[in-house]
Design a protein around this motif. Structure first.
Motif, PDB file in Angstrom:
ATOM      1  N   ARG A 178       0.815  -1.218   0.000  1.00 33.22           N
ATOM      2  CA  ARG A 178       0.000   0.000   0.000  1.00 33.22           C
ATOM      3  C   ARG A 178       0.845   1.263   0.000  1.00 33.22           C
ATOM      4  O   ARG A 178       0.324   2.358  -0.223  1.00 33.22           O
ATOM      5  CB  ARG A 178      -0.924   0.017   1.226  1.00 33.22           C
ATOM      6  CG  ARG A 178      -1.981  -1.074   1.239  1.00 33.22           C
ATOM      7  CD  ARG A 178      -3.023  -0.765   2.304  1.00 33.22           C
ATOM      8  NE  ARG A 178      -3.639   0.531   2.065  1.00 33.22           N
ATOM      9  CZ  ARG A 178      -4.105   1.329   3.046  1.00 33.22           C
ATOM     10  NH1 ARG A 178      -3.972   0.968   4.316  1.00 33.22           N
ATOM     11  NH2 ARG A 178      -4.671   2.491   2.754  1.00 33.22           N
ATOM     12  N   VAL A 179       2.142   1.150   0.262  1.00 38.02           N
ATOM     13  CA  VAL A 179       2.982   2.340   0.393  1.00 38.02           C
ATOM     14  C   VAL A 179       2.957   3.223  -0.852  1.00 38.02           C
ATOM     15  O   VAL A 179       2.778   4.440  -0.743  1.00 38.02           O
ATOM     16  CB  VAL A 179       4.419   1.956   0.798  1.00 38.02           C
ATOM     17  CG1 VAL A 179       5.348   3.159   0.685  1.00 38.02           C
ATOM     18  CG2 VAL A 179       4.433   1.403   2.219  1.00 38.02           C
ATOM     19  N   PRO A 180       3.127   2.673  -2.063  1.00 41.17           N
ATOM     20  CA  PRO A 180       3.158   3.561  -3.231  1.00 41.17           C
ATOM     21  C   PRO A 180       1.904   4.415  -3.391  1.00 41.17           C
ATOM     22  O   PRO A 180       1.992   5.571  -3.830  1.00 41.17           O
ATOM     23  CB  PRO A 180       3.329   2.582  -4.402  1.00 41.17           C
ATOM     24  CG  PRO A 180       4.043   1.413  -3.806  1.00 41.17           C
ATOM     25  CD  PRO A 180       3.454   1.280  -2.431  1.00 41.17           C
ATOM     26  N   GLU A 181       0.741   3.893  -3.030  1.00 42.50           N
ATOM     27  CA  GLU A 181      -0.482   4.686  -3.179  1.00 42.50           C
ATOM     28  C   GLU A 181      -0.617   5.736  -2.073  1.00 42.50           C
ATOM     29  O   GLU A 181      -1.233   6.786  -2.284  1.00 42.50           O
ATOM     30  CB  GLU A 181      -1.712   3.777  -3.170  1.00 42.50           C
ATOM     31  CG  GLU A 181      -1.980   3.112  -1.820  1.00 42.50           C
ATOM     32  CD  GLU A 181      -3.145   2.133  -1.847  1.00 42.50           C
ATOM     33  OE1 GLU A 181      -4.220   2.480  -1.333  1.00 42.50           O
ATOM     34  OE2 GLU A 181      -2.952   1.012  -2.367  1.00 42.50           O
ATOM     35  N   LEU A 182      -0.021   5.475  -0.922  1.00 44.91           N
ATOM     36  CA  LEU A 182      -0.119   6.409   0.196  1.00 44.91           C
ATOM     37  C   LEU A 182       0.978   7.468   0.181  1.00 44.91           C
ATOM     38  O   LEU A 182       0.818   8.548   0.766  1.00 44.91           O
ATOM     39  CB  LEU A 182      -0.048   5.643   1.521  1.00 44.91           C
ATOM     40  CG  LEU A 182      -1.176   4.649   1.785  1.00 44.91           C
ATOM     41  CD1 LEU A 182      -0.894   3.855   3.049  1.00 44.91           C
ATOM     42  CD2 LEU A 182      -2.518   5.368   1.910  1.00 44.91           C
TER      43      LEU A 182
END
Length: 338
Positions: A178-182
């Motif tokens: 989820r890091v890239p979207e956050l």
């Protein structure tokens, strides 16, 4: 009048009670500022007896705690005379009311000016969730308590501090996928602004030096190993530098934490939780302090959890709590350089 730091009880089935007692015993060795714990003195007395710790307790008010501190551990009773009954190592949702009441009272006292800072013992979120707790975690709950009625809570930022290294994870307890979207430029900019401001106002640094680690290996290698460093992190750094904030990056994370590199900055921001926490826990596992930035009051905490597996066995080390108390005392005493 000297005021004492407010220390919460934490989860009573964890190691919080033990490290609190041991921190008081080490007060002179480490030159600790006076502190009081908000809890149930009868419960603490039982834990001290169980562990064979000769810690006298003194019921106190926040105002009388500093005077009592040299001879006894000051205890401010939980509001409403809530009592605590817990078996070390056995988490129980029935204890949630006391855990939260201790936090609530500590924040109230700090906001009222009756204590200069808040130090929190570890809690177990899963225990609180079973009792109906609806906040994502400890820090978010403190932010909610800090907000005036009808206002949005402040944005809290987690700083892990030690003498050797200070780090901030930009994203925290989320899955790596989820890091890239956050990880947006706005999030990086907001986080860095809060870090820079609190390093000046709380830590007394006139011009804090920040660095930002890249997300991908080699900070993306010019976009050949992911574009986030080029398209998200680099523009965020440009915005921050345009505001006068001293920040460089994105730097390859694997070369950012050796001794020579650490000498070039005051705080390292990292896109992911583990990028930030692995190096500080390697360099200062027992001495790291969790400091919440962005709140209207100072909050420090040990950099570990409840450790239910060793609670009540006399094995808990108070080092991180002592470090948290020392840092809170130093910052509130001097208002400057840590």
């Amino acid at each position: 009048m000297t005021t004492a730091l407010a220390l919460t009880q934490g989860d009573p089935a964890g190691i919080g009670p033990e490290i609190t007692l041991r921190a008081w015993l080490a007060r002179e060795e480490h030159g600790l500022a006076p502190f009081f714990v908000i809890g149930d003195p009868d419960f603490l007395e039982k834990i001290a007896a169980r562990l064979g710790l000769a810690v006298p307790l003194a019921e106190a008010t926040p105002e009388s705690a500093a005077q009592a501190f040299a001879r006894a551990l000051p205890v401010v009773r939980l509001p409403g005379n809530i009592t605590v009954a817990a078996e070390p190592g056995t988490p129980d949702p029935a204890t949630a009311a006391g855990t939260l009441a201790s936090i609530d009272e500590a924040v109230r006292l700090v906001q009222a000016g009756r204590a200069p800072a808040l130090v929190t013992n570890p809690i177990a979120k899963h225990v609180l969730y079973e009792a109906g707790f609806r906040h994502p975690g400890h820090t978010e709950y403190l932010a909610a308590l800090a907000a005036a009625p009808g206002e949005n809570p402040p944005t809290p930022v987690m700083l892990l501090w030690s003498e050797a290294l200070a780090v901030v994870p930009v994203t925290i307890h989320v899955a790596l996928r989820r890091v890239p979207e956050l990880l947006t430029a706005d999030l990086v900019v907001e986080t860095a602004r809060i870090v820079e401001s609190d390093m000046r106002t709380r830590f007394g640094l006139s011009a804090p030096r920040l660095v930002l680690a890249g997300l991908n290996p080699h900070a993306g290698e010019a976009g050949t190993m992911g574009t986030e460093d080029r398209d998200v992190l680099a523009p965020a750094i440009e915005r921050l530098r345009a505001e006068g904030i001293r920040i460089t990056g994105p730097h390859p994370a694997d070369t950012l934490f050796h001794a020579r590199a650490r000498a070039t900055y005051d705080v390292a921001l990292a896109p992911t939780h583990d990028q930030a926490l692995i190096p500080i826990k390697t360099l200062a596992f027992d001495e790291g302090v969790n400091v919440t930035l962005g709140l209207p009051f100072l909050r420090t905490s040990p950099d570990h959890g409840t450790a239910f597996d060793i609670a009540g066995k006399g094995l808990a080390k108070p080092d991180s709590l002592i470090a948290a108390l020392k840092l809170a005392g130093r910052l509130t005493r001097t208002g400057a350089s840590a």
